[in-house]
Design a protein around this motif. Structure first.
Motif, mmCIF file in Angstrom:
data_model
loop_
_atom_site.group_PDB
_atom_site.id
_atom_site.type_symbol
_atom_site.label_atom_id
_atom_site.label_comp_id
_atom_site.label_asym_id
_atom_site.label_seq_id
_atom_site.Cartn_x
_atom_site.Cartn_y
_atom_site.Cartn_z
ATOM 1 N N GLU A 1 0.881 -1.145 -0.133
ATOM 2 C CA GLU A 1 -0.033 0.084 -0.077
ATOM 3 C C GLU A 1 0.819 1.135 -0.028
ATOM 4 O OE1 GLU A 1 -3.614 2.338 0.429
ATOM 5 O OE2 GLU A 1 -3.000 0.485 -0.699
ATOM 6 N N ASN A 2 1.791 1.386 0.770
ATOM 7 C CA ASN A 2 2.803 2.434 0.764
ATOM 8 C C ASN A 2 3.379 2.650 -0.734
ATOM 9 O OD1 ASN A 2 2.365 2.886 3.552
ATOM 10 N ND2 ASN A 2 4.858 3.071 3.929
ATOM 11 N N MET A 3 3.788 1.726 -1.309
ATOM 12 C CA MET A 3 4.364 1.687 -2.507
ATOM 13 C C MET A 3 3.571 2.230 -3.503
ATOM 14 S SD MET A 3 6.602 -1.208 -4.477
ATOM 15 C CE MET A 3 5.223 -2.548 -4.558
ATOM 16 N N TRP A 4 2.140 1.804 -3.479
ATOM 17 C CA TRP A 4 0.984 2.014 -4.363
ATOM 18 C C TRP A 4 0.936 3.504 -4.196
ATOM 19 C CZ3 TRP A 4 -3.031 -2.242 -4.900
ATOM 20 C CH2 TRP A 4 -3.410 -2.350 -6.048
ATOM 21 N N LEU A 5 0.426 4.017 -2.984
ATOM 22 C CA LEU A 5 0.496 5.550 -2.768
ATOM 23 C C LEU A 5 1.614 6.278 -3.412
ATOM 24 C CD1 LEU A 5 -1.155 5.415 0.716
ATOM 25 C CD2 LEU A 5 -2.443 5.859 -1.458
ATOM 26 N N ALA A 6 2.891 6.026 -3.059
ATOM 27 C CA ALA A 6 3.819 6.657 -3.510
ATOM 28 C C ALA A 6 4.037 6.693 -4.863
ATOM 29 C CB ALA A 6 5.430 6.025 -2.963
ATOM 30 N N ALA A 7 3.797 5.827 -5.588
ATOM 31 C CA ALA A 7 3.629 5.763 -7.120
ATOM 32 C C ALA A 7 2.719 6.726 -7.541
ATOM 33 C CB ALA A 7 3.246 4.389 -7.590
ATOM 34 N N ARG A 8 1.361 6.684 -7.111
ATOM 35 C CA ARG A 8 0.427 7.756 -7.313
ATOM 36 C C ARG A 8 0.970 9.077 -7.212
ATOM 37 N NH1 ARG A 8 -2.054 10.623 -9.759
ATOM 38 N NH2 ARG A 8 -4.449 10.753 -9.811
ATOM 39 N N VAL A 9 1.588 9.579 -6.131
ATOM 40 C CA VAL A 9 2.332 10.721 -5.873
ATOM 41 C C VAL A 9 3.113 11.146 -7.053
ATOM 42 C CG1 VAL A 9 3.736 12.156 -4.429
ATOM 43 C CG2 VAL A 9 1.718 10.756 -3.535
ATOM 44 N N GLU A 10 4.127 10.093 -7.377
ATOM 45 C CA GLU A 10 4.962 10.244 -8.362
ATOM 46 C C GLU A 10 4.529 10.249 -9.836
ATOM 47 O OE1 GLU A 10 7.905 11.024 -8.002
ATOM 48 O OE2 GLU A 10 8.408 10.407 -5.780
ATOM 49 N N GLY A 11 2.814 10.164 -10.055
ATOM 50 C CA GLY A 11 2.450 10.172 -11.283
ATOM 51 C C GLY A 11 2.455 8.785 -12.022
ATOM 52 N N LEU A 12 2.855 7.719 -11.211
ATOM 53 C CA LEU A 12 3.162 6.561 -11.830
ATOM 54 C C LEU A 12 1.719 5.784 -11.371
ATOM 55 C CD1 LEU A 12 6.669 5.437 -10.546
ATOM 56 C CD2 LEU A 12 5.914 6.242 -12.995
ATOM 57 N N GLY A 13 1.268 4.817 -12.634
ATOM 58 C CA GLY A 13 0.170 3.823 -12.327
ATOM 59 C C GLY A 13 0.749 2.848 -11.884
ATOM 60 N N MET A 14 0.005 1.585 -11.056
ATOM 61 C CA MET A 14 0.554 0.568 -10.527
ATOM 62 C C MET A 14 -0.703 -0.405 -10.475
ATOM 63 S SD MET A 14 2.412 -0.066 -6.813
ATOM 64 C CE MET A 14 4.093 0.343 -7.349
ATOM 65 N N GLY A 15 -0.244 -1.597 -10.881
ATOM 66 C CA GLY A 15 -1.384 -2.709 -10.703
ATOM 67 C C GLY A 15 -0.949 -3.741 -10.038
ATOM 68 N N TRP A 16 -1.929 -4.596 -9.445
ATOM 69 C CA TRP A 16 -1.483 -5.693 -8.408
ATOM 70 C C TRP A 16 -1.931 -6.836 -9.324
ATOM 71 C CZ3 TRP A 16 -2.472 -6.039 -2.470
ATOM 72 C CH2 TRP A 16 -1.801 -7.278 -2.092
ATOM 73 N N VAL A 17 -1.011 -7.653 -9.699
ATOM 74 C CA VAL A 17 -1.213 -9.046 -10.399
ATOM 75 C C VAL A 17 -1.229 -10.020 -9.237
ATOM 76 C CG1 VAL A 17 -0.636 -10.457 -12.284
ATOM 77 C CG2 VAL A 17 -0.395 -8.106 -12.569
#
Length: 585
Positions: A506-522
């Motif tokens: 979750e930390n990584m996901w939120l950080a990615a959003r702040v950086e303008g990166l999309g992230m998906g959980w497979v």
């Protein structure tokens, strides 16, 4: 800003908060130490809690203001120094080679010196020039200033304080500079407290007994000539005071208006404080006396305002030096209240439990200081609400420094017993990503068997991963053995290792959003397949493949909600109080 406007502001000042004072006192009395064992420091920390309206006060952004001005009475040789020393010392402070400068620098405290009445031009660009006039008139022969002079100095002090408070200052450290200003301040104290100059006059900057008696005579003559009204502070300030004293009054007014504590230095800063107290006695509680100098008039003023000084070191330097010395003590006092265990926290028997003040908790807005501004809080919640499970990516590479920040955010996640069971495998090799895609696709087809009819067709049309498109995939693993056979806090719920790793995701996901990166959980894969492809040891579980990359857009609503797979459940149906209360479970 004139004296009438100052009085209007001061009359609206409310006293520090009694509820917060009580809550802070209750905590102080229950720390693992004897009651009152830190003496006056305890009282001041509790006072700060009441001023800041926080149970745990903190002094994070101090600012020292030194107002400089010359005095006409210096013509009477009441000081060891000539008045040109005021300008020279102002330059010394600006060059950061004066005592106050050293103290401020070592404590990382911003310091401004403001020229409100130095006779000559101050030869340093760092000095803030707001000169009202080139020094006051000689009080031995008449009033020091005009009413207009006083109003202009009040305005300068108020505006300078406004500027620093708008920048976040939460404690004002007061200082002054001006040859012969102990003479003017002593004259003011004699008039305001109706005391004899012979008992109120000290040695100032270090004069001998003969010069002290000369100084006494000059003060007595100034009192006789000016015939001030001892009940009218403004009259006393105008006829006997100094431009720097008036500027201090203006600065103090802005501070108490803003609910900010003021650390007083010596005699001159204290006689300015009496002006506020004369207008509104509640202002007294916003002042903290750093020390008591060897000047009898300083001692008398502190007594008159019931201010107890922290130090009695016979200091007589001025320029905020005593206040700057005391500031770290106040910070440490606040840290004691914040970080020291209570008897209950430390599981230590409380020998004075019945004596301590037990205050009933009450609803208080923000009982402790927050680390984040309102805009920062809004941004944080916007990040949470804007996080999405992304499946569509642009091919553009992710800068290494950005990826490092995202991974560092994951590594700073909470974990039960601080076991930190996670590892992260960063995958950007096309062949490895293709092999991962193949095993995920196999399991996607197998998973379709869990659905029937239209639901199955709906599922098969969903895009559930972006392994081939995303420039990077991060495999997050979980080591359930990390931390040894027993991990603190994991006695009855062994799966807390997985919960901890989920926090990292979750930390990584939120950080990615702040950086303008999309992230998906497979998550559709067999662990053994991923272990084999990535060379992961048998005792470590791969629990997520997180695809990462820039995305054309972040959907307003989650993908599965948008395509009709599921809807967000009503919040009120999921929150219970005290007991499980959902009738349909």
């Amino acid at each position: 800003m004139n004296r009438q406007e100052i009085e209007i502001i001061l009359n609206k000042v409310t006293p520090p908060s009694t509820p917060f004072r009580q809550r802070a006192q209750e905590r102080m009395d229950n720390l693992t130490k004897p009651l009152g064992s830190l003496g006056l420091l305890e009282n001041i920390v509790v006072q700060l809690a009441a001023i800041q309206r926080k149970i745990i006060p903190e002094l994070r952004k101090p600012h020292a203001l030194i107002f400089a001005a010359d005095h006409g009475v210096s013509e009477e040789h009441v000081s060891r120094y000539e008045d040109h020393v005021t300008e020279e010392m102002a330059v010394n402070i600006a060059m950061e080679t004066a005592v106050s400068s050293v103290l401020a620098r070592h404590n990382q405290i911003p310091l401004d010196i403001v020229d409100v009445g130095v006779k000559s031009v101050v030869r340093h660009p760092k000095v803030i020039v707001q000169k009202i006039r080139a020094g006051t008139h000689n009080i031995v022969y008449g009033p020091a200033m005009t009413s207009e002079d006083v109003d202009r100095a009040l305005h300068v002090g108020y505006e300078i304080a406004t500027e620093i408070i708008l920048r976040g200052t939460d404690v004002l450290i007061a200082g002054e500079l001006g040859i012969s200003n102990t003479t003017s301040s002593t004259a003011m104290a004699c008039a305001l407290l109706q005391r004899d100059p012979r008992e109120m006059t000290g040695m100032g900057s270090g004069i001998d007994d003969d010069h002290r008696m000369h100084k006494v005579n000059m003060i007595a003559q100034a009192l006789a000539v000016n015939q001030v009204d001892p009940e009218d502070y403004w009259d006393v300030l105008t006829k006997l005071g100094g431009l720097e004293i008036a500027a201090l009054v203006g600065a103090y007014t802005k501070a108490v208006e803003s609910g900010i504590p003021i650390i007083l230095d010596g005699l001159i800063t204290t006689v300015a404080a009496l002006g506020l107290v004369r207008v509104n006695a509640e202002c007294r509680q916003y002042f903290i006396a750093a020390h008591e100098s060897h000047e009898p008039s300083h001692q008398a003023l502190l007594t008159a305002m019931d201010l107890k000084p922290l130090l009695k070191w016979d200091m007589r330097l001025g320029e905020a030096s005593g206040a700057l010395l005391v500031f770290p003590l106040l910070q440490q006092g606040c840290a004691i209240l914040k970080e020291t265990a209570t008897f209950a926290d430390a599981r230590v028997s409380n020998p004075h439990a019945k004596e301590s003040l037990m205050v009933e908790p009450m609803p208080l807005e923000h009982p402790v200081r927050t680390d984040f501004s309102e805009s920062e809080r809004e941004s944080f919640y916007r990040v949470i609400m804007g996080r999405r499970d992304i499946r569509i990516y642009l091919p553009d590479p992710i800068p290494q420094v950005v990826l490092q920040r995202v991974l560092m955010a994951a590594h700073h996640a909470p974990s039960v017993g601080f076991m930190q069971p996670w590892n992260f495998i960063v995958i950007d090799n096309p062949d490895i990503k293709r092999r991962l895609h193949e095993v995920v696709e196999q399991q996607r087809v197998v998973a379709a068997q869990n659905y029937t009819d239209m639901r199955q067709l709906h599922y098969l049309r969903l895009k559930v991963e972006g392994l081939l498109e995303a420039p990077v995939t991060i495999c997050v693993t979980n080591d359930s053995h990390r931390g040894g056979p027993h991990v603190l806090g994991r006695n009855t719920i062994p799966e807390t290792d997985l919960m901890s790793t989920a926090c990292a995701i979750e930390n990584m996901w939120l950080a990615a959003r702040v950086e303008g990166l999309g992230m998906g959980w497979v998550s559709i894969f067999r662990k053994e397949d991923v272990r084999e492809i990535l060379g992961i040891p048998d005792h470590i579980d791969p629990i997520a493949l997180m695809t990462v990359g820039y995305t054309p857009y972040f959907p307003e609503i989650p993908l599965l909600e948008r395509v009709g797979w599921e809807q967000r459940r009503p919040f009120d149906d999921l929150v219970y109080f005290n007991r499980w209360s959902c009738s349909d479970h």
